[in-house]
Scaffold this motif. Structure first.
Motif, PDB file in Angstrom:
ATOM      1  N   ALA A 142       0.842  -1.192   0.000  1.00  0.00           N
ATOM      2  CA  ALA A 142       0.000   0.000   0.000  1.00  0.00           C
ATOM      3  C   ALA A 142       0.878   1.244   0.000  1.00  0.00           C
ATOM      4  O   ALA A 142       1.836   1.348   0.771  1.00  0.00           O
ATOM      5  CB  ALA A 142      -0.919   0.007   1.219  1.00  0.00           C
ATOM      6  N   VAL A 143       0.536   2.177  -0.913  1.00  0.00           N
ATOM      7  CA  VAL A 143       1.192   3.485  -0.949  1.00  0.00           C
ATOM      8  C   VAL A 143       0.252   4.477  -0.273  1.00  0.00           C
ATOM      9  O   VAL A 143      -0.924   4.573  -0.649  1.00  0.00           O
ATOM     10  CB  VAL A 143       1.431   3.941  -2.407  1.00  0.00           C
ATOM     11  CG1 VAL A 143       2.017   5.352  -2.429  1.00  0.00           C
ATOM     12  CG2 VAL A 143       2.328   2.958  -3.149  1.00  0.00           C
ATOM     13  N   HIS A 144       0.744   5.189   0.733  1.00  0.00           N
ATOM     14  CA  HIS A 144      -0.060   6.180   1.465  1.00  0.00           C
ATOM     15  C   HIS A 144       0.514   7.572   1.207  1.00  0.00           C
ATOM     16  O   HIS A 144       1.718   7.765   1.368  1.00  0.00           O
ATOM     17  CB  HIS A 144      -0.020   5.903   2.966  1.00  0.00           C
ATOM     18  CG  HIS A 144      -0.510   4.540   3.341  1.00  0.00           C
ATOM     19  ND1 HIS A 144      -1.838   4.260   3.558  1.00  0.00           N
ATOM     20  CD2 HIS A 144       0.144   3.359   3.513  1.00  0.00           C
ATOM     21  CE1 HIS A 144      -1.988   2.982   3.870  1.00  0.00           C
ATOM     22  NE2 HIS A 144      -0.799   2.411   3.850  1.00  0.00           N
ATOM     23  N   THR A 145      -0.346   8.510   0.838  1.00  0.00           N
ATOM     24  CA  THR A 145       0.106   9.896   0.680  1.00  0.00           C
ATOM     25  C   THR A 145      -0.760  10.824   1.524  1.00  0.00           C
ATOM     26  O   THR A 145      -1.940  10.541   1.781  1.00  0.00           O
ATOM     27  CB  THR A 145       0.022  10.368  -0.792  1.00  0.00           C
ATOM     28  OG1 THR A 145      -1.302  10.155  -1.282  1.00  0.00           O
ATOM     29  CG2 THR A 145       1.001   9.636  -1.683  1.00  0.00           C
ATOM     30  N   SER A 146      -0.151  11.914   1.954  1.00  0.00           N
ATOM     31  CA  SER A 146      -0.915  12.966   2.645  1.00  0.00           C
ATOM     32  C   SER A 146      -0.224  14.291   2.370  1.00  0.00           C
ATOM     33  O   SER A 146       1.004  14.340   2.237  1.00  0.00           O
ATOM     34  CB  SER A 146      -1.006  12.686   4.156  1.00  0.00           C
ATOM     35  OG  SER A 146       0.240  12.269   4.656  1.00  0.00           O
ATOM     36  N   GLY A 147      -1.024  15.335   2.273  1.00  0.00           N
ATOM     37  CA  GLY A 147      -0.494  16.629   1.861  1.00  0.00           C
ATOM     38  C   GLY A 147       0.218  17.375   2.965  1.00  0.00           C
ATOM     39  O   GLY A 147       1.214  18.056   2.730  1.00  0.00           O
ATOM     40  N   VAL A 148      -0.287  17.232   4.195  1.00  0.00           N
ATOM     41  CA  VAL A 148       0.224  17.993   5.341  1.00  0.00           C
ATOM     42  C   VAL A 148       0.769  17.052   6.410  1.00  0.00           C
ATOM     43  O   VAL A 148       1.859  17.245   6.942  1.00  0.00           O
ATOM     44  CB  VAL A 148      -0.910  18.872   5.927  1.00  0.00           C
ATOM     45  CG1 VAL A 148      -0.465  19.567   7.199  1.00  0.00           C
ATOM     46  CG2 VAL A 148      -1.375  19.890   4.888  1.00  0.00           C
ATOM     47  N   TYR A 149      -0.016  16.021   6.698  1.00  0.00           N
ATOM     48  CA  TYR A 149       0.388  15.085   7.760  1.00  0.00           C
ATOM     49  C   TYR A 149       1.650  14.308   7.357  1.00  0.00           C
ATOM     50  O   TYR A 149       1.803  13.893   6.216  1.00  0.00           O
ATOM     51  CB  TYR A 149      -0.746  14.076   8.054  1.00  0.00           C
ATOM     52  CG  TYR A 149      -0.265  13.016   9.020  1.00  0.00           C
ATOM     53  CD1 TYR A 149      -0.288  13.255  10.390  1.00  0.00           C
ATOM     54  CD2 TYR A 149       0.275  11.827   8.537  1.00  0.00           C
ATOM     55  CE1 TYR A 149       0.222  12.315  11.274  1.00  0.00           C
ATOM     56  CE2 TYR A 149       0.780  10.878   9.414  1.00  0.00           C
ATOM     57  CZ  TYR A 149       0.755  11.128  10.778  1.00  0.00           C
ATOM     58  OH  TYR A 149       1.266  10.208  11.636  1.00  0.00           O
ATOM     59  N   ALA A 150       2.529  14.108   8.301  1.00  0.00           N
ATOM     60  CA  ALA A 150       3.645  13.162   8.163  1.00  0.00           C
ATOM     61  C   ALA A 150       3.942  12.666   9.576  1.00  0.00           C
ATOM     62  O   ALA A 150       3.645  13.371  10.557  1.00  0.00           O
ATOM     63  CB  ALA A 150       4.869  13.834   7.563  1.00  0.00           C
ATOM     64  N   PRO A 151       4.493  11.472   9.714  1.00  0.00           N
ATOM     65  CA  PRO A 151       4.787  10.970  11.057  1.00  0.00           C
ATOM     66  C   PRO A 151       5.660  11.953  11.823  1.00  0.00           C
ATOM     67  O   PRO A 151       6.619  12.495  11.288  1.00  0.00           O
ATOM     68  CB  PRO A 151       5.536   9.657  10.780  1.00  0.00           C
ATOM     69  CG  PRO A 151       5.048   9.237   9.434  1.00  0.00           C
ATOM     70  CD  PRO A 151       4.816  10.497   8.663  1.00  0.00           C
TER      71      PRO A 151
END
Ligand SMILES: Cc1cc2nc3c(=O)[nH]c(=O)nc-3n(C[C@H](O)[C@H](O)[C@H](O)COP(=O)(O)O)c2cc1C
Length: 225
Positions: A142-151
């Protein structure tokens, strides 16, 4: 021939960061991989790919739970859901690309999950033992993307109930062999290209192992045929 089902949960097609990475991964598996395997693509945002799962289908599900007969209308809804499950279950391996939407998964991915996560299909239940996933021997990336959130970002920059929910669901249905690769943040990032390259490198590494598993899936199929 082994089959890979690619589930695209972004509606952004040519502009999609997660879709581009998923394709990069599938190309790498094809280069590294078994002589041939079939790739089927499910674009969850395309029209008419998912049946509704509302009043009738929910009643059909509860009829199964409680051991009652389904009405003809419920049978039709149940069969429509079953067709979605059959496509899912017939694949040997899966690639998902999942943009974060409002800290969770896009609603069409949740709909797909709700349509086919059914007792006796993807999971079993024992009153003493609890749930058990029924899709054994499958592989997923699975590829997960987010524009603002990051760990590691401060709480004011959002939370991740997307990859956590999805990883839990894979496990729930029995897909224990799952690799998750993240490209984030895709927007609020001083080095978008560098961050993308790190994800691409991770995907290249994962592709080699994934290709080996697909080869094994093909061999197992030949033995079983
Ligand atoms: C409806 C919608 C909701 C979004 N919600 C979030 C969010 O909660 N957190 C976040 O970091 N990014 C959010 N984003 C940004 C996307 O996750 C981000 O742009 C991602 O890279 C999109 O992937 P894609 O290009 O494959 O569609 C949202 C985007 C959209 C369109």
């Amino acid at each position: 021939m082994p089959t890979l089902l690619h589930v695209n949960a972004s509606p952004r097609y040519a502009n999609s960061d997660s879709l581009r990475l998923a394709r990069h991964f599938i190309d790498a598996v094809q280069t590294a991989g078994p002589e041939s395997f079939e790739v089927e693509t499910l674009n969850l945002f395309d029209d008419h790919v998912l049946p509704a799962f509302g009043r009738v289908a929910a009643a059909a599900k509860m009829a199964v739970f409680t051991g009652q007969d389904q009405t003809p209308e419920q049978v039709a809804a149940w069969e429509a859901a079953r067709a979605v499950f059959d496509q899912f279950a017939s694949a040997d391996a899966y690639v998902f690309n999942i943009p974060m939407w409002n800290a969770g998964v896009p609603y069409v991915l949740k709909q797909w999950i709700d349509v086919m996560t059914q007792p006796g299909w993807s999971f079993g239940f024992d009153p003493g033992q609890g749930y058990r996933g029924l899709l054994e021997g499958k592989h997923a990336l699975a590829v997960h993307t987010s524009g603002v959130y990051a760990p590691g970002v401060p709480a004011a920059f959002g939370s991740d109930f997307s990859s956590t929910f999805f990883a839990d669901w894979l496990n729930f249905v029995g897909i224990e062999d799952a690799v998750h690769v993240r490209f984030a943040p895709t927007v609020l990032n001083g080095d978008v290209d560098g961050t993308r390259e790190v994800a691409e490198a991770e995907l290249l590494d994962a592709a080699i192992e994934f290709a080996g598993k697909l080869s094994t899936a093909g061999t197992l199929q030949l033995v079983n045929d």
